[in-house]
Design an enzyme around this catalytic site. Structure first.
Site, mmCIF file in Angstrom:
data_model
loop_
_atom_site.group_PDB
_atom_site.id
_atom_site.type_symbol
_atom_site.label_atom_id
_atom_site.label_comp_id
_atom_site.label_asym_id
_atom_site.label_seq_id
_atom_site.Cartn_x
_atom_site.Cartn_y
_atom_site.Cartn_z
ATOM 1 N N SER A 160 9.256 52.649 12.842
ATOM 2 C CA SER A 160 10.506 52.417 12.140
ATOM 3 C C SER A 160 11.490 51.700 13.050
ATOM 4 C CB SER A 160 11.111 53.757 11.712
ATOM 5 O OG SER A 160 11.561 54.446 12.872
ATOM 6 N N LYS A 161 12.521 51.173 12.390
ATOM 7 C CA LYS A 161 13.589 50.493 13.116
ATOM 8 C C LYS A 161 14.205 51.458 14.130
ATOM 9 C CE LYS A 161 17.726 49.226 11.376
ATOM 10 N NZ LYS A 161 18.673 48.741 10.379
ATOM 11 N N ARG A 162 14.279 52.717 13.719
ATOM 12 C CA ARG A 162 14.864 53.720 14.601
ATOM 13 C C ARG A 162 14.054 53.920 15.881
ATOM 14 N NH1 ARG A 162 14.981 58.211 11.245
ATOM 15 N NH2 ARG A 162 15.168 56.771 9.521
ATOM 16 N N ASP A 163 12.702 53.808 15.745
ATOM 17 C CA ASP A 163 11.863 53.922 16.950
ATOM 18 C C ASP A 163 12.271 52.878 17.967
ATOM 19 O OD1 ASP A 163 10.279 55.952 15.984
ATOM 20 O OD2 ASP A 163 8.798 54.597 15.119
ATOM 21 N N GLY A 164 12.543 51.665 17.477
ATOM 22 C CA GLY A 164 12.925 50.565 18.360
ATOM 23 C C GLY A 164 14.147 50.955 19.180
#
Ligand code: GLU
Length: 506
Positions: A263-267
């Site tokens: 997910s974008k959040r992982d980034g």
């Protein structure tokens, strides 16, 4: 293959393009090129509430940067346009009406309040969120429950309505997925999806089928998250009478991050990019980092993405785009999720930087340096520098640290590495070096090294004792390529200037 290969990437312009989307682009592109077919980019912008300004242009930019440009698109043109669904609005209504007339769909006039009431009234413990489906449709206000006259009256009066598919109560729908093999669904668990919305726009379900048909799409590749929509699409192909033209499907595996779906959040959390290029959300101004800006080469980006779910059955890892076009096969894509490993992605980039011709890195590196205020670099110097340091760079941005000292005299030195062992003998040695180098007519790394060694012998100094101080004089720290190569590029005047400057500080 009997039919011309035509594949499509069909993003909705709702934000940045993440790895999953880019890998779908790549697999489409590789498949199209391998079969000398067409790769189409279709913009699926029927959901106007999710439209994000700038997102469409961003998609073109990402495809361009990664070298995966379509043959047909809203901007590249083509014979099957328009390629933007919002511009095809008028096409869809007649198909929705055809489905109603043939008994496969119906008009539904329920107001938002009535829908809310339905969700409330039919809620049970075993069915906490009832759907508009075969068990409920006959209790609602639609053309199945109203008389033809009533329906006609409501339509004539332009009453707000949608068109819904009439999902069969129980029917086994199956199709062959190129990755997953035979897939079966039972329609009883699928609701009566809206096909045409009250604003006259089609939903994704209707639009994707109509457009894949009218654009003569032969193979449809998309993310695994669309698998559950497949029965609706398969039935629509059948109901519209197009079953024999239905594309072959492949649902691509998820890309996994450190915990589940990437997910974008992982980034943000782990400090790696998940988008192809930097994306700034126009509403929040939030920046999500891209692989491009992080310093990835498009070749490496393509290479590691290809291997997120595919391999050619050998141990080979480095593939050029041309090789991938030759070797890619959808049948070799795994159905299970593919784990994204940022360290491995960087490894690919490092390999590609090493493999790259100096010339191909030139503009990227000079842009990087100019952004940091270093410009007007002599091109032959820049080429030599790139050639010397590229093996040490994992990301393009590493070129800055690795080559800065070629253009700027160090202001600071790693004194801890020199001072404790600095003495008069070494000081004298370097004054001898200056004397020798000043007279040196052949300013090449080999001669500089030979002379350097000779002077160590004459002065009974071990080369190992003076090489590190020499490096720190020229570079400022304990890094960089061969020190005589550095001196050759710096030239006589600058090398001597740096030695003198450093002696005064050491
Ligand atoms: N518009 C869909 C998306 O945004 C495309 C799905 C498909 O390729 O059928 O992912």
């Amino acid at each position: 293959m009997d039919k011309r290969v035509r594949v499509r990437f069909a993003p909705s312009p709702t934000g940045g393009l993440h790895l999953g989307g880019m890998r779908t682009v790549l697999y489409n592109y590789l498949f199209a090129k391998q079969h000398k077919g067409d790769f189409i980019l279709r913009i699926e912008d029927t959901d106007q509430s999710r439209y994000v300004p700038g997102a469409e242009q961003y998609i073109y930019d990402c495809l361009k940067w990664s070298g995966l440009e379509p043959d047909e698109s809203p901007v590249h043109g083509g014979s099957y346009g328009p390629y933007r669904q919002s511009e095809r609005k008028n096409i869809y209504r007649s198909y929705a009406e055809q489905l109603v007339n043939d008994g496969y769909a119906y008009y539904a006039f329920d107001t938002p309040e009535e829908l809310e009431k339905m969700r409330h009234d039919f809620k049970t413990e075993s069915n906490p969120s009832p759907q508009y489906d075969h068990s409920i449709r006959m209790k609602m206000r639609n053309s199945l429950t109203l008389s033809d006259d009533e329906t006609k009256k409501l339509l004539d009066a332009n009453t707000r309505h949608v068109v819904r598919i009439k999902m069969p109560e129980t029917e086994a729908v199956s199709f062959r997925d190129m990755i997953r093999g035979e897939i079966h669904f039972d329609t009883s668990v699928v609701d009566d999806k809206v096909l045409l919305k009250a604003d006259g726009m089609p939903t994704y379900h209707l639009a994707v089928v109509v457009d894949d048909y009218s654009m003569k799409i032969s193979h449809a590749f998309r993310g695994e998250e669309w698998l559950s929509s497949a029965p609706v699409h398969i039935l629509l192909w059948k109901y519209l009478g197009w079953k024999k033209d239905m594309p072959q499907w492949a649902h691509l595996p998820l890309i996994l991050g450190p915990n589940g779906k990437l997910s974008k959040r992982d980034g943000a959390k782990y400090g790696f990019p998940v988008f192809a290029m930097n994306w700034i959300d126009p509403k929040t101004n939030e920046l999500t980092e891209g692989f491009k800006e992080k310093g990835f080469l498009p070749e490496a980006f393509i290479n590691f993405m290809a291997l997120l779910g595919w391999n050619d059955g050998t141990e080979q890892e480095i593939f050029s785009k041309e090789e991938l076009i030759q070797k890619f096969s959808m049948e070799r894509v795994h159905s299970s999720g593919a784990k994204f490993d940022y360290e491995k992605a960087k490894w690919f980039n490092h390999e590609w930087i090493k493999k790259s011709e100096v010339q191909s890195l030139e503009s990227g590196v000079s842009f990087l340096l100019s952004e940091k205020g270093i410009s007007d670099i002599d091109i032959s110097v820049l080429r030599k520098v790139i050639g010397l340091v590229k093996d040490r760079c994992t990301l393009l941005s590493d070129f800055y640290d690795q080559s800065l000292f070629f253009f700027l005299t160090p202001e600071q030195y790693d004194l801890n590495a020199v001072k404790p062992k600095w003495n008069d003998a070494k000081k004298f040695f370097f004054s001898e070096i200056i004397r020798n180098y000043e007279l040196n007519a052949d300013w090449t790394a080999t001669t500089l090294e030979t002379n350097f060694k000779e002077i160590t012998t004459v002065n009974s100094i071990k080369p190992g004792e003076v090489l590190l101080p020499f490096r720190i004089m020229l570079v400022g720290g304990k890094f960089g390529p061969g020190v005589f190569d550095i001196a050759e590029i710096l030239g006589k005047e600058e090398t001597i200037h740096r030695i003198k400057k450093a002696i005064a500080v050491f």
